[in-house]
Write an enzyme that holds these catalytic residues in place. Structure first.
Site, PDB file in Angstrom:
ATOM      1  CG  ASN A  49      -0.594   0.201   2.557  1.00 56.55           C
ATOM      2  OD1 ASN A  49       1.113   0.316   2.746  1.00 56.55           O
ATOM      3  ND2 ASN A  49      -1.151   0.119   3.535  1.00 56.55           N
TER       4      ASN A  49
ATOM      5  CB  ALA B 176       9.191  -9.435   7.692  1.00 56.44           C
TER       6      ALA B 176
ATOM      7  CE1 TYR C 228       8.727  -3.115  13.381  1.00 56.88           C
ATOM      8  CE2 TYR C 228      10.377  -3.676  14.856  1.00 56.88           C
ATOM      9  CZ  TYR C 228       9.927  -4.058  13.728  1.00 56.88           C
ATOM     10  OH  TYR C 228      10.331  -4.660  12.341  1.00 56.88           O
TER      11      TYR C 228
ATOM     12  CE  LYS D 151       7.106  -7.198  11.911  1.00 56.17           C
ATOM     13  NZ  LYS D 151       6.727  -7.802  11.205  1.00 56.17           N
TER      14      LYS D 151
HETATM   15  P1  NAD Z   1      10.351  -1.130   4.729  1.00 55.70           P
HETATM   16  O1  NAD Z   1       9.157   0.274   5.665  1.00 55.70           O
HETATM   17  O2  NAD Z   1      10.579  -0.537   3.938  1.00 55.70           O
HETATM   18  O3  NAD Z   1       9.044  -2.085   4.074  1.00 55.70           O
HETATM   19  C1  NAD Z   1       7.594  -2.646   4.416  1.00 55.70           C
HETATM   20  C2  NAD Z   1       7.031  -2.023   3.173  1.00 55.70           C
HETATM   21  O4  NAD Z   1       5.201  -2.602   3.902  1.00 55.70           O
HETATM   22  C3  NAD Z   1       6.600  -0.883   2.657  1.00 55.70           C
HETATM   23  O5  NAD Z   1       6.599  -1.297   1.603  1.00 55.70           O
HETATM   24  C4  NAD Z   1       4.758  -0.425   3.015  1.00 55.70           C
HETATM   25  O6  NAD Z   1       4.461   0.234   2.250  1.00 55.70           O
HETATM   26  C5  NAD Z   1       4.532  -1.571   2.819  1.00 55.70           C
HETATM   27  N1  NAD Z   1       3.402  -1.632   3.779  1.00 55.70           N
HETATM   28  C6  NAD Z   1       3.402  -1.775   5.425  1.00 55.70           C
HETATM   29  N2  NAD Z   1       2.197  -1.469   5.793  1.00 55.70           N
HETATM   30  C7  NAD Z   1       1.242  -2.578   4.450  1.00 55.70           C
HETATM   31  C8  NAD Z   1       0.452  -2.820   4.545  1.00 55.70           C
HETATM   32  N3  NAD Z   1      -1.171  -2.565   5.508  1.00 55.70           N
HETATM   33  N4  NAD Z   1      -0.353  -3.199   3.585  1.00 55.70           N
HETATM   34  C9  NAD Z   1       0.915  -3.493   2.067  1.00 55.70           C
HETATM   35  N5  NAD Z   1       1.749  -3.284   2.528  1.00 55.70           N
HETATM   36  C10 NAD Z   1       2.029  -2.964   3.317  1.00 55.70           C
HETATM   37  O7  NAD Z   1      10.650  -1.990   5.617  1.00 55.70           O
HETATM   38  P2  NAD Z   1      11.657  -2.856   5.659  1.00 55.70           P
HETATM   39  O8  NAD Z   1      12.564  -2.733   6.249  1.00 55.70           O
HETATM   40  O9  NAD Z   1      11.765  -3.925   3.879  1.00 55.70           O
HETATM   41  O10 NAD Z   1      10.351  -4.203   6.968  1.00 55.70           O
HETATM   42  C11 NAD Z   1      10.374  -5.519   6.215  1.00 55.70           C
HETATM   43  C12 NAD Z   1       9.521  -6.391   6.881  1.00 55.70           C
HETATM   44  O11 NAD Z   1      11.569  -6.797   7.550  1.00 55.70           O
HETATM   45  C13 NAD Z   1       8.981  -5.641   8.502  1.00 55.70           C
HETATM   46  O12 NAD Z   1       7.576  -6.948   8.651  1.00 55.70           O
HETATM   47  C14 NAD Z   1      10.166  -5.778   9.048  1.00 55.70           C
HETATM   48  O13 NAD Z   1       9.629  -5.518  10.843  1.00 55.70           O
HETATM   49  C15 NAD Z   1      10.670  -6.535   9.139  1.00 55.70           C
HETATM   50  N6  NAD Z   1      12.567  -6.767   9.742  1.00 55.70           N
HETATM   51  C16 NAD Z   1      13.188  -5.533   9.068  1.00 55.70           C
HETATM   52  C17 NAD Z   1      14.136  -5.153   9.271  1.00 55.70           C
HETATM   53  C18 NAD Z   1      15.221  -4.652   9.023  1.00 55.70           C
HETATM   54  O14 NAD Z   1      16.257  -4.162   9.396  1.00 55.70           O
HETATM   55  N7  NAD Z   1      14.888  -3.607   7.821  1.00 55.70           N
HETATM   56  C19 NAD Z   1      14.582  -5.832  10.874  1.00 55.70           C
HETATM   57  C20 NAD Z   1      14.239  -6.698  11.827  1.00 55.70           C
HETATM   58  C21 NAD Z   1      12.027  -6.889  10.962  1.00 55.70           C
END
Ligand code: NAD
Length: 323
Positions: A42, A124, A155, A159
């Site tokens: 989204n 994730a 957050y 999770k």
């Molecule tokens: P990000 O914010 O770059 O990506 C998240 C994506 O989810 C975005 O494109 C956003 O538009 C989409 N999104 C959010 N809510 C939504 C919804 N209701 N419907 C559809 N799309 C939606 O974050 P990221 O760093 O790429 O993280 C991705 C996943 O990995 C997350 O679940 C995060 O919790 C997990 N994670 C990431 C890290 C990290 O270091 N990057 C560490 C631990 C966990």
């Protein structure tokens, strides 16, 4: 066994949050391995620029949708990777309700899709389920130390609930599920202003601004380059492990060291400025990766020096383009 390797043309994966930082790298790697990919996003924190390179790819489909409202996909699906969620503290503090809803309702809709399609499902999850840990390094059987009503609770608890829901879908409906606990990951396609330490430091250093280290910088982080993380996630997807499995780099550094290395890698003359520590900011963070090593044969391979160079090069190009 399911195959995420190159010899599996046209298996079909759904990546929720596929236009985000990690999601876009997952889409890219799955396409490279011959999969068809459906990205559900989204654009709450994601961007079309992240997926621009493969928008025209014949095996790539984008559905602009909020997975808390709808996660329907037509046709067969072999794998659901549920990555939708705000992930940086700046984002989830600004969007607490969206964060809780995508972790709860969004996870249930993504699970229902996997159940309906008899697909493998990977959640994730995050090292944040360990909170401000009292066990170090953190193995998967550590239950964590989380403040449910602190600012980060939106957050962390989303999770933790998501993990419980995934576990219940596995036990109750027999869905083939896996949980990956992702530790801090960095690399190209992070947003320069997303508030996470590495993009913030790189942006500040490249702009010649002070590099803002919180507290005295002695708190530690273990950072994993995105390519390694994606390998680990797909190794879990390719297995039948339920997890949770920690995926992250066990190499631990102080935040001050990270800032100093960023200054060296950018050749910046910026100075370091110490600012207040955020509430409930974890003091230490390092994964115990024994399980990933022994069960998935996974280990990070990209050194901090190399990963940082590649990240700085990407940010320098991005920032000069948008200047
Ligand atoms: P990000 O914010 O770059 O990506 C998240 C994506 O989810 C975005 O494109 C956003 O538009 C989409 N999104 C959010 N809510 C939504 C919804 N209701 N419907 C559809 N799309 C939606 O974050 P990221 O760093 O790429 O993280 C991705 C996943 O990995 C997350 O679940 C995060 O919790 C997990 N994670 C990431 C890290 C990290 O270091 N990057 C560490 C631990 C966990």
């Amino acid at each position: 066994m399911r195959t995420v390797g190159g010899e599996a043309p046209h298996r079909r994966a759904v990546v929720t949050g596929g236009a985000g930082f990690l999601g876009s790298h997952l889409c890219e790697e799955l396409l490279r391995r011959g999969w068809a990919v459906v990205c559900l996003d989204n654009f709450l924190t994601g961007a079309t620029t992240n997926i621009a390179e493969f928008l025209q790819h014949p095996r790539f489909e984008l559905a602009h949708c909020d997975v808390t409202e709808n996660a329907h996909v037509r046709g067969p699906v072999d794998l659901v990777l549920h990555f939708a969620s705000p992930a940086s503290p700046v984002d989830y503090l600004e969007m607490p309700i969206e964060t809780l809803r995508v972790g709860s309702v969004g996870t249930e809709r993504a699970l229902a899709l996997a159940r309906d399609k008899h697909a493998r499902f990977v959640l994730a999850s995050t090292s944040e389920v360990y909170g401000d840990p009292q066990v170090h390094p953190q193995p998967e059987d550590y239950w964590g130390h989380v403040n449910p009503i602190g600012p980060r609770g939106v957050y962390d608890e989303a999770k933790r609930y998501a993990e419980a829901l995934v576990t219940a879908y596995r036990a109750t409906y027999g869905v083939d599920t896996g949980i990956v606990r992702i530790f801090n990951t960095y690399g190209p396609r992070m947003r320069p202003a997303d508030g996470r330490a590495i993009p913030t430091f790189v942006r500040q250093a490249l702009a010649g601004e002070p590099v803002t280290v919180s507290g005295d910088g002695s708190q530690t982080r273990s950072v994993c380059f995105v390519d390694d993380l994606i390998e680990g996630v797909l190794a879990l997807a390719d297995s039948d492990l339920a997890g949770p499995v920690n995926i992250g780099n066990p190499w631990e550094m102080t935040v001050l060291q990270i800032a100093q290395d960023v200054l060296a890698a950018t050749g910046s003359t910026s100075h370091i400025e110490f600012v207040d520590r955020p509430v409930d900011d974890p003091g230490v963070r390092r994964p115990d990766t024994t399980l990933a090593r022994t069960q998935l044969g996974w280990e990070p391979t990209v050194s901090w020096q190399e990963g940082l160079q590649r990240t700085v090069a990407w940010f320098a190009e991005e920032l000069s383009r948008s200047a």
